[in-house]
Design an enzyme around this catalytic site. Structure first.
Site, PDB file in Angstrom:
ATOM      1  N   CYS A 244       0.887  -1.246  -0.033  1.00  0.00           N
ATOM      2  CA  CYS A 244      -0.063  -0.062   0.086  1.00  0.00           C
ATOM      3  C   CYS A 244       0.823   1.206  -0.030  1.00  0.00           C
ATOM      4  CB  CYS A 244      -0.968   0.073   1.123  1.00  0.00           C
ATOM      5  SG  CYS A 244      -1.858  -1.403   1.463  1.00  0.00           S
TER       6      CYS A 244
ATOM      7  N   HIS B 171      -3.433   7.285   1.970  1.00  0.00           N
ATOM      8  CA  HIS B 171      -3.833   5.958   1.515  1.00  0.00           C
ATOM      9  C   HIS B 171      -5.329   5.492   2.077  1.00  0.00           C
ATOM     10  CE1 HIS B 171      -3.813   1.648   0.765  1.00  0.00           C
ATOM     11  NE2 HIS B 171      -3.748   1.207   2.087  1.00  0.00           N
TER      12      HIS B 171
ATOM     13  N   ASN C 241     -10.095  -0.698  -0.398  1.00  0.00           N
ATOM     14  CA  ASN C 241      -8.621  -0.555  -0.432  1.00  0.00           C
ATOM     15  C   ASN C 241      -8.005  -1.369  -1.788  1.00  0.00           C
ATOM     16  OD1 ASN C 241      -5.871  -0.793   0.209  1.00  0.00           O
ATOM     17  ND2 ASN C 241      -6.134  -1.439   2.237  1.00  0.00           N
TER      18      ASN C 241
HETATM   19  N1  ACO Z   1     -18.150  -9.109   9.307  1.00  0.00           N
HETATM   20  C1  ACO Z   1     -18.852  -9.325  10.628  1.00  0.00           C
HETATM   21  N2  ACO Z   1     -17.903  -9.507  11.697  1.00  0.00           N
HETATM   22  C2  ACO Z   1     -16.762  -9.600  11.530  1.00  0.00           C
HETATM   23  C3  ACO Z   1     -16.140  -9.464  10.292  1.00  0.00           C
HETATM   24  C4  ACO Z   1     -16.826  -9.264   9.174  1.00  0.00           C
HETATM   25  N3  ACO Z   1     -16.593  -8.947   8.207  1.00  0.00           N
HETATM   26  N4  ACO Z   1     -14.631  -9.370  10.478  1.00  0.00           N
HETATM   27  C5  ACO Z   1     -14.489  -9.804  11.809  1.00  0.00           C
HETATM   28  N5  ACO Z   1     -15.914  -9.723  12.548  1.00  0.00           N
HETATM   29  C6  ACO Z   1     -15.981 -10.075  13.793  1.00  0.00           C
HETATM   30  C7  ACO Z   1     -14.922 -10.743  14.480  1.00  0.00           C
HETATM   31  O1  ACO Z   1     -15.051 -12.271  14.363  1.00  0.00           O
HETATM   32  C8  ACO Z   1     -15.069 -10.331  16.045  1.00  0.00           C
HETATM   33  O2  ACO Z   1     -16.119 -11.188  16.601  1.00  0.00           O
HETATM   34  P1  ACO Z   1     -15.901 -11.507  18.207  1.00  0.00           P
HETATM   35  O3  ACO Z   1     -16.089 -10.333  18.938  1.00  0.00           O
HETATM   36  O4  ACO Z   1     -17.275 -12.381  18.336  1.00  0.00           O
HETATM   37  O5  ACO Z   1     -14.999 -12.286  18.206  1.00  0.00           O
HETATM   38  C9  ACO Z   1     -15.631  -8.894  15.848  1.00  0.00           C
HETATM   39  O6  ACO Z   1     -16.247  -8.620  14.575  1.00  0.00           O
HETATM   40  C10 ACO Z   1     -14.358  -7.912  16.029  1.00  0.00           C
HETATM   41  O7  ACO Z   1     -13.392  -8.198  15.105  1.00  0.00           O
HETATM   42  P2  ACO Z   1     -12.000  -7.518  15.147  1.00  0.00           P
HETATM   43  O8  ACO Z   1     -11.010  -8.022  14.230  1.00  0.00           O
HETATM   44  O9  ACO Z   1     -11.602  -7.017  16.558  1.00  0.00           O
HETATM   45  O10 ACO Z   1     -12.393  -6.020  14.536  1.00  0.00           O
HETATM   46  P3  ACO Z   1     -12.059  -4.610  14.570  1.00  0.00           P
HETATM   47  O11 ACO Z   1     -12.652  -3.708  14.913  1.00  0.00           O
HETATM   48  O12 ACO Z   1     -10.648  -4.608  14.587  1.00  0.00           O
HETATM   49  O13 ACO Z   1     -12.113  -4.492  12.877  1.00  0.00           O
HETATM   50  C11 ACO Z   1     -10.699  -4.429  10.811  1.00  0.00           C
HETATM   51  C12 ACO Z   1     -11.229  -5.446  11.844  1.00  0.00           C
HETATM   52  C13 ACO Z   1     -11.691  -3.728   9.984  1.00  0.00           C
HETATM   53  C14 ACO Z   1      -9.756  -5.308   9.699  1.00  0.00           C
HETATM   54  C15 ACO Z   1      -9.859  -3.354  11.557  1.00  0.00           C
HETATM   55  O14 ACO Z   1      -8.827  -4.047  12.505  1.00  0.00           O
HETATM   56  C16 ACO Z   1      -9.063  -2.866  10.454  1.00  0.00           C
HETATM   57  O15 ACO Z   1      -9.303  -1.767   9.709  1.00  0.00           O
HETATM   58  N6  ACO Z   1      -7.796  -2.925  10.493  1.00  0.00           N
HETATM   59  C17 ACO Z   1      -6.685  -2.169   9.818  1.00  0.00           C
HETATM   60  C18 ACO Z   1      -6.342  -2.941   8.649  1.00  0.00           C
HETATM   61  C19 ACO Z   1      -6.422  -2.463   7.492  1.00  0.00           C
HETATM   62  O16 ACO Z   1      -6.803  -1.656   7.047  1.00  0.00           O
HETATM   63  N7  ACO Z   1      -5.627  -3.376   6.532  1.00  0.00           N
HETATM   64  C20 ACO Z   1      -5.651  -2.936   5.061  1.00  0.00           C
HETATM   65  C21 ACO Z   1      -4.498  -3.682   4.644  1.00  0.00           C
HETATM   66  S1  ACO Z   1      -3.232  -2.795   5.171  1.00  0.00           S
HETATM   67  C22 ACO Z   1      -3.181  -1.397   4.567  1.00  0.00           C
HETATM   68  O17 ACO Z   1      -3.679  -0.963   3.320  1.00  0.00           O
HETATM   69  C23 ACO Z   1      -2.447  -0.574   5.343  1.00  0.00           C
END
Ligand code: ACO
Length: 323
Positions: A111, A250, A280
């Site tokens: 990215c 980004h 993304n």
């Molecule tokens: N739909 C519904 N529920 C979901 C999903 C989904 N797609 N994905 C995860 N869950 C659930 C999990 O199982 C978890 O359930 P639980 O509480 O029963 O265990 C709950 O939702 C919370 O999951 P987390 O992983 O803690 O969710 P979080 O709030 O961290 O959001 C996310 C996840 C969106 C990936 C976040 O961590 C994020 O935005 N991280 C940044 C990473 C990123 O943007 N990466 C992109 C690539 S890298 C880059 O471009 C820099």
């Protein structure tokens, strides 16, 4: 000399997959995806390749720039999802657009790739090595996703964006870039060209998936490092946050961008976003956004733009430049 953007272009596949479509593949829903990421839909390749999209974006950028293909000295193409390891996608674009005199190569920094390529182009121009550089970000993220993993498949989309930079007199750009290989495991994309890939898959050591991510780890990294590098670039330029007209970040996640704006105590209206439409697209997010901003008439000559990329490596980079 400084590289001035004289044309932008982008290409996204016509095929659209919205959050409801995804909820029929994995256990997720529109409300969850929107609330956690800001993403509403993504464009997904339907026969297109990474180099094809890159070539289309490049042609559109050239059309707007008035630059002829044979005036290009260098093509820098940021991608981590090219169909071939070699020839590189930059050479394929060179062939497609007829850039007879251009040299070119790919830059793989996920990215962060486009911002690093943009910085490299600026360095080539200020050193007098190049006069006209085509900088592209293009990705087929849908090929790298495990479509059964709801933690990652909701985040990504496909597309390409390009800018044409031409050497002109002007305010020098200010830039910075960093890597932290220790934190590499937070975000990995495994190559199928790796020896022993099938065996690892059979043994269960790796999943049938390219992207593995510690979502919260990446989130925290981005929210800490992006404001830091923006401050670093401002200091180098002897400029302040108030001098910046737009922060072109980004487009990974709305919450990351909002958190960066908050940390910098800067109004969110200075942080344009289009991830609701495209999700993304990794190295392609920044040039697609720049193209949309330019075409919508938001950008005026002399405005100061701060761009920043962050992602796998881990890597992060930023550049302050004048439109
Ligand atoms: N739909 C519904 N529920 C979901 C999903 C989904 N797609 N994905 C995860 N869950 C659930 C999990 O199982 C978890 O359930 P639980 O509480 O029963 O265990 C709950 O939702 C919370 O999951 P987390 O992983 O803690 O969710 P979080 O709030 O961290 O959001 C996310 C996840 C969106 C990936 C976040 O961590 C994020 O935005 N991280 C940044 C990473 C990123 O943007 N990466 C992109 C690539 S890298 C880059 O471009 C820099």
């Amino acid at each position: 000399m400084v590289g001035k953007i004289c044309g932008t272009g982008s290409y996204v596949p016509a095929r659209v997959m919205d959050n409801d479509d995804l909820s029929r593949i994995v256990d997720t829903n529109d409300a969850w995806i929107r609330e956690r990421t800001g993403i509403g839909k993504r464009h997904i390749i339907d026969g297109e390749t990474t180099s094809y999209m890159a070539g289309q974006a490049a042609m559109r950028a050239l059309e707007r720039s008035g630059v002829k293909p044979d005036e290009i000295d260098m093509i820098l193409l940021a991608t981590s999802s090219s169909e071939t390891v070699y020839p590189c996608a930059a050479c394929e674009v060179q062939r497609m657009i007829g850039a007879t005199y251009a040299s070119g190569y790919d830059i793989n920094a996920a990215c962060t790739g486009f911002v690093l390529a943009f910085n490299a182009a600026q360095a080539y121009i200020s050193a007098g090595f190049c006069r006209t550089v085509l900088v592209i970000g293009a990705e087929s993220m849908s090929n790298m996703i495990d479509w059964t993993d709801r933690g990652t498949c909701i985040l990504f989309g496909d597309g390409a964006g390009a800018v044409v930079l031409r050497a002109e007199e002007g305010t020098p750009v200010s830039m910075a870039a960093h890597s932290d290989g220790e934190k590499g495991p937070a975000l990995t994309g495994l190559s199928r060209h790796r020896k022993g890939w099938e065996k690892e898959l059979e043994d269960g050591a790796v999943k049938e998936s390219f992207i593995h991510m510690d979502g919260q780890g990446v989130f925290k990294f981005a929210v800490r490092k992006v404001p830091e590098i923006i401050e670093e670039v401002l200091e180098k330029a002897d400029a302040s946050l108030d001098d910046i007209d737009y922060f072109v970040l980004h487009q990974a996640n709305r919450r990351i961008i909002e958190a960066v704006a908050k940390r910098l105590k800067t109004d969110i209206s200075k942080f344009p976003m289009n991830l609701e439409e495209y999700a993304n697209t990794s190295a392609a997010t920044v040039p697609i956004l720049l193209d949309e901003m330019d075409r919508s008439g938001m950008l005026k000559r002399g405005q100061k733009l701060m761009t920043a990329g962050f992602g796998a490596g881990l890597t992060w980079a930023a550049c302050l430049f004048e439109w």
